[in-house]
Design a protein around this motif. Structure first.
Motif, PDB file in Angstrom:
ATOM      1  N   UNK A 240      19.611  27.450   1.771  1.00 49.82           N
ATOM      2  CA  UNK A 240      20.329  26.903   2.750  1.00 49.82           C
ATOM      3  C   UNK A 240      20.800  25.394   2.757  1.00 49.82           C
ATOM      4  N   UNK A 241      22.200  25.373   2.576  1.00 50.51           N
ATOM      5  CA  UNK A 241      22.487  23.922   2.332  1.00 50.51           C
ATOM      6  C   UNK A 241      23.233  23.104   3.523  1.00 50.51           C
ATOM      7  N   UNK A 242      22.675  24.023   4.781  1.00 51.62           N
ATOM      8  CA  UNK A 242      22.706  23.058   6.125  1.00 51.62           C
ATOM      9  C   UNK A 242      22.379  22.044   6.624  1.00 51.62           C
ATOM     10  N   UNK A 243      21.319  21.755   5.784  1.00 49.17           N
ATOM     11  CA  UNK A 243      20.075  20.867   6.530  1.00 49.17           C
ATOM     12  C   UNK A 243      20.793  19.131   6.268  1.00 49.17           C
ATOM     13  N   UNK A 244      19.957  18.253   6.827  1.00 46.84           N
ATOM     14  CA  UNK A 244      20.502  17.003   6.854  1.00 46.84           C
ATOM     15  C   UNK A 244      19.988  16.271   5.218  1.00 46.84           C
ATOM     16  N   UNK A 245      21.097  15.854   4.615  1.00 42.89           N
ATOM     17  CA  UNK A 245      20.666  14.867   3.414  1.00 42.89           C
ATOM     18  C   UNK A 245      21.019  13.571   3.569  1.00 42.89           C
ATOM     19  N   UNK A 246      19.855  12.926   3.083  1.00 43.46           N
ATOM     20  CA  UNK A 246      19.956  11.360   3.271  1.00 43.46           C
ATOM     21  C   UNK A 246      19.818  10.639   2.090  1.00 43.46           C
ATOM     22  N   UNK A 247      20.867   9.441   1.865  1.00 43.26           N
ATOM     23  CA  UNK A 247      20.463   8.778   0.513  1.00 43.26           C
ATOM     24  C   UNK A 247      20.178   7.209   1.226  1.00 43.26           C
ATOM     25  N   UNK A 270      26.048  16.570   8.422  1.00 42.75           N
ATOM     26  CA  UNK A 270      25.753  16.483   9.894  1.00 42.75           C
ATOM     27  C   UNK A 270      25.850  15.347  10.352  1.00 42.75           C
ATOM     28  N   UNK A 271      26.860  14.560   9.860  1.00 43.02           N
ATOM     29  CA  UNK A 271      26.927  12.930  10.652  1.00 43.02           C
ATOM     30  C   UNK A 271      27.183  13.079  12.129  1.00 43.02           C
ATOM     31  N   UNK A 272      27.731  14.137  12.564  1.00 42.13           N
ATOM     32  CA  UNK A 272      28.191  13.946  13.770  1.00 42.13           C
ATOM     33  C   UNK A 272      27.141  14.327  14.909  1.00 42.13           C
ATOM     34  N   UNK A 273      26.026  15.001  14.275  1.00 37.09           N
ATOM     35  CA  UNK A 273      24.699  15.428  15.152  1.00 37.09           C
ATOM     36  C   UNK A 273      23.469  14.549  14.747  1.00 37.09           C
ATOM     37  N   UNK A 274      23.911  13.406  14.067  1.00 32.80           N
ATOM     38  CA  UNK A 274      22.625  12.599  13.420  1.00 32.80           C
ATOM     39  C   UNK A 274      21.607  12.021  14.666  1.00 32.80           C
ATOM     40  N   UNK A 275      20.463  12.223  14.464  1.00 38.52           N
ATOM     41  CA  UNK A 275      19.317  11.404  15.455  1.00 38.52           C
ATOM     42  C   UNK A 275      18.307  11.170  14.572  1.00 38.52           C
TER      43      UNK A 275
END
Length: 463
Positions: A240-247, A270-275
């Motif tokens: 599933x590639x829909x998760x949050x990815x951080x760098x 998912x920048x628009x839903x970031x928490x």
């Protein structure tokens, strides 16, 4: 009621007429600008669904061909090229850093280019310079062999005909310049070894790049094509590639106590839903007092938010090949992916051009990592637990038994040497990190010695 004089009335009428005329001129100018924006004289005759459409299947065999050195031709309008150089100069002209240290600056801007491969053109492709310390060092040394990032639909708003344009299914690609790598193969081999060991890691291949900005094609040398993590790695190497990815990049990337900062946890999806609740949970747990007061509860909570097993596997591989420019020494060069399958942040290694050597700033980490301080809690606190240390040591043995096998790796180095030698030898001054051909030959022989030395060291450490 006071009467308005004839003079006042006339003056008001003149002012009204002038304002009306000015508004009319403004409206005409805006209409002319709008007309200029929609003019597109491009011949899109090379467009084909199999090569350009977002509906095309990711063609790894074509883009990451393992048996050939691909050729990419990039053509940029001379005015855009001038603007591209000015943009880079304005970003890097101020500030300084030590080797390997990140500076806080915005990414360079994208500019449109024509991108050609196998006599086929991709249109208005976004191209920009990429990198941090490598970008600064290349710029300040006066060399032109920069790394590039390509985005094939960056300018789709300006050119609707290229909406969702792809390169054999790929939206973005990285052309990495093999910075300070005389062998020109560390970036590729490092990423491939991680993936062979069962870790998420980008696909790679060799290519050569030519750039034409008005004076004909200029040979920029041998590059490594590196798959973009947020484009296709998380979609193809996770269910599933829909998760949050951080760098992460900066002090917060250490996860040390007091370092938490969302501005240094760049969210790539998912920048628009970031928490940021997932990376915050990891920060809180790794630094929790439960680590010493109730270690079993601490491990249970840690394993609920962080894939410890994957991290230990990564540490084993990374420490064996030696990579000084990453976590434990540098606060960058990794991704964290919140895998929807288990809701755990999963480590993804990145940037291997300075691996396979002792390195700088005190050198790469030792196998035991006893020198690592609490400034790097993901190593210090995790490896301090006997259970985790035993898993780590098991992965050390597995990596040299199954992946970093001297005979196999030496054969790989020889194959790559034969594949890219003529292209490396063809590099020219100003567009190469090499001073002569023998540097390449010597660097490859050093890699062959390195694999056997590291295997011997692991065996000695474990026994």
């Amino acid at each position: 009621m006071k009467k308005i004089s004839l003079f006042t009335t006339t003056l008001l009428l003149l002012i009204f007429a002038a304002c009306r005329d000015e508004n009319l001129v403004t409206e005409v100018e805006e209409e002319e600008e709008e007309e200029q924006e929609i003019v597109d004289m491009t011949d899109y005759s090379d467009w084909d669904d199999a090569t350009h459409s977002s509906a095309a299947t990711l063609n790894y065999d074509m883009v990451f061909n393992q048996s050939e050195v691909l050729r990419f031709d990039i053509t940029i309008d001379s005015d855009d090229w001038t603007s591209m150089q000015s943009n880079l100069s304005s970003i890097l002209s101020s500030g300084s850093s030590r080797p390997g240290e990140s500076l806080d600056f915005d990414d360079p801007s994208f500019y449109p280019c024509s991108f050609k491969f196998n006599d086929t053109e991709w249109y208005h492709v976004g191209i920009r310079y990429k990198g941090n310390s490598s970008l600064q060092s290349t710029y300040r040394s006066g060399l032109k062999k920069f790394s590039f990032k390509l985005d094939f639909d960056e300018f789709e708003d300006d050119y609707p005909a290229i909406k969702n344009q792809r390169f054999y299914g790929f939206k973005q690609l990285n052309l990495k310049n093999n910075y300070l790598d005389a062998s020109e193969m560390r970036e590729k081999v490092g990423a491939d070894l991680f993936r062979q060991f069962g870790l998420a890691s980008p696909q790679t291949a060799f290519c050569v790049v030519y750039v034409d900005y008005g004076s004909g094609p200029q040979y920029y040398g041998v590059y490594t094509i590196v798959e973009e993590v947020d484009d296709s790695v998380i979609k193809t190497q996770f269910a599933d590639g829909s998760g949050n990815l951080y760098k992460p990049d900066g002090d917060a990337a250490s996860f040390a106590s007091g370092s938490y900062d969302t501005s240094e946890m760049e969210l790539k999806t998912n920048e628009d839903s970031a928490n940021y609740s997932d990376v915050r949970a990891l920060y809180d747990i790794i630094n929790s007092s439960e680590r010493t007061s109730d270690v079993e509860a601490w491990k249970t909570k840690l394993e609920a938010v962080f894939n410890v097993d994957v991290f230990l596997k990564y540490l084993a591989a990374n420490n064996i090949i030696q990579n000084w420019d990453t976590y434990g020494l540098m606060t960058h060069n990794y991704y964290l992916y919140n895998n929807p399958d288990n809701s755990m942040l999963t480590w993804i290694p990145w940037d291997n051009n300075e691996a396979f050597q002792t390195g700088k700033n005190g050198g790469a980490l030792s196998l035991g990592m006893s020198e690592v301080s609490s400034s790097w809690p993901l190593i210090k606190y995790i490896i301090a637990q006997p259970e985790y240390e035993a898993i780590y040591e098991g992965y050390l043995q597995q990596f040299i038994d199954e992946v970093f096998v001297p005979a196999d790796i030496i054969s790989t180095y020889s194959t790559y040497y034969d594949l890219i030698k003529e292209y490396v030898y063809a590099e020219v001054s100003g567009y190469s990190f090499l001073s002569n051909d023998s540097q390449f030959d010597s660097a490859v022989e050093t890699l062959k010695t390195h694999v056997q030395t590291r295997n011997n060291l692991v065996e000695s450490y474990l026994n």
